[in-house]
Design a protein around this motif. Structure first.
Motif, mmCIF file in Angstrom:
data_model
loop_
_atom_site.group_PDB
_atom_site.id
_atom_site.type_symbol
_atom_site.label_atom_id
_atom_site.label_comp_id
_atom_site.label_asym_id
_atom_site.label_seq_id
_atom_site.Cartn_x
_atom_site.Cartn_y
_atom_site.Cartn_z
ATOM 1 N N UNK A 23 37.184 -32.169 34.845
ATOM 2 C CA UNK A 23 38.306 -31.962 35.767
ATOM 3 C C UNK A 23 38.185 -32.884 36.970
ATOM 4 N N UNK A 24 36.973 -33.005 37.498
ATOM 5 C CA UNK A 24 36.740 -33.889 38.640
ATOM 6 C C UNK A 24 37.034 -35.345 38.277
ATOM 7 N N UNK A 25 36.584 -35.762 37.095
ATOM 8 C CA UNK A 25 36.827 -37.134 36.652
ATOM 9 C C UNK A 25 38.323 -37.411 36.513
ATOM 10 N N UNK A 26 39.067 -36.442 35.995
ATOM 11 C CA UNK A 26 40.506 -36.623 35.828
ATOM 12 C C UNK A 26 41.223 -36.728 37.178
ATOM 13 N N UNK A 27 40.747 -35.997 38.155
ATOM 14 C CA UNK A 27 41.342 -36.069 39.497
ATOM 15 C C UNK A 27 41.132 -37.451 40.105
ATOM 16 N N UNK A 69 43.333 -39.900 38.232
ATOM 17 C CA UNK A 69 44.749 -39.724 38.551
ATOM 18 C C UNK A 69 45.599 -39.404 37.344
ATOM 19 N N UNK A 70 44.958 -38.849 36.308
ATOM 20 C CA UNK A 70 45.701 -38.469 35.103
ATOM 21 C C UNK A 70 45.059 -37.220 34.508
ATOM 22 N N UNK A 71 45.876 -36.227 34.168
ATOM 23 C CA UNK A 71 45.385 -34.987 33.565
ATOM 24 C C UNK A 71 45.585 -35.066 32.042
ATOM 25 N N UNK A 94 38.716 -38.164 26.992
ATOM 26 C CA UNK A 94 38.065 -38.772 28.155
ATOM 27 C C UNK A 94 36.548 -38.692 28.017
ATOM 28 N N UNK A 95 36.050 -37.554 27.545
ATOM 29 C CA UNK A 95 34.613 -37.411 27.352
ATOM 30 C C UNK A 95 34.087 -38.461 26.384
#
Length: 251
Positions: free
Chosen positions: A28-32, A35-37, A44-45
């Motif tokens: 979640x932190x990486x996505x923030x 700038x993309x959810x 992403x992982x």
């Protein structure tokens, strides 16, 4: 005796055993930051998973970021090329190519990862971390391309473009200003003096087909200058530069 687990359950357990993972909170932190959810955070992982993090019994091709890296490189080239075409409308192909190469090379991708501080999310083997892998240019560059591909697959080209614009922002702002083409400078000078436009004449060609040498003359009412080059365009550029130095006394 405990009943045997279904085959599919055993396979899932095996995958977990050979591939490290990021916690939901970390993803979640990486996505923030990106700038993309993600609809599928597992994408992403995978983009953060270096081949070294996969145990010998695992499928490196399916579990690491190698295939995503291949796709991300192509998406990055497309987005940067589109940006250059849109924002540098007076540049020729010869002018655009070196700018593109600078912005898509591994070092540029690594710099984009550092700009967003995404290297801390990389999944690496202990030996890779110990050898400096978390800041290695090739590792960061590959991971950046993989992140681009993951965003592209999950959210499309618009989402990938938005990430690239953000991650490359400092490099876009600090891109070196390049001097104008000598032909353009010569044309502007003669127009400013009220003279007709320069005329370029190919006066000779030598050398083998795979390595030709062209001789070109640039002609103006006040004189002419000749130069050679590996292509007509390069010979014209050299001739224009020579003529401009003759006319203005510039070195």
């Amino acid at each position: 005796m405990k009943p045997a687990r279904p085959k599919r359950t055993r396979q899932r357990a095996a995958v977990k055993a050979v591939k490290p993972s990021l916690s939901p909170e970390t993803l979640k932190e990486a996505q923030e930051i990106i700038g993309y959810r993600f609809k599928e955070p597992a994408q992403l992982e995978r983009a953060f998973t270096h081949p070294s993090a996969i145990a010998p019994s695992g499928d490196t091709v399916k579990l690491s970021n190698q295939r995503l890296e291949f796709l991300g490189d192509r998406v990055l080239n497309l987005v940067i090329a589109e940006r250059l075409i849109d924002r540098r409308q007076s540049d020729s192909e010869g002018d655009l190519a070196p700018r593109l190469n600078r912005l898509v090379k591994k070092g540029a991708c690594a710099e984009a990862m550092r700009h967003l501080a995404l290297q801390r999310f990389l999944l690496l083997s202990e030996s890779e971390v110990a050898s400096g892998g978390r800041d290695r240019e090739s590792t960061l560059g590959d991971a950046c391309e993989a992140v681009i591909a993951a965003i592209y697959q999950d959210g499309g080209l618009a989402a990938a473009r938005k990430f690239i614009e953000r991650a490359w922002a400092p490099q876009f702002e600090n891109a070196p200003a390049e001097t104008k083409d000598p032909k353009t400078l010569l044309q502007e000078w003669v127009q400013g003096q009220g003279h007709p436009l320069p005329e370029y004449i190919v006066t000779g060609r030598s050398g083998p087909d795979h390595a030709p040498v062209y001789e070109v003359e640039v002609r103006l009412p006040m004189g002419k200058a000749a130069a050679t080059g590996p292509s007509k365009r390069e010979a014209e550029r050299h001739a224009a530069a020579l003529m401009l130095r003759t006319l203005t006394g510039a070195q």
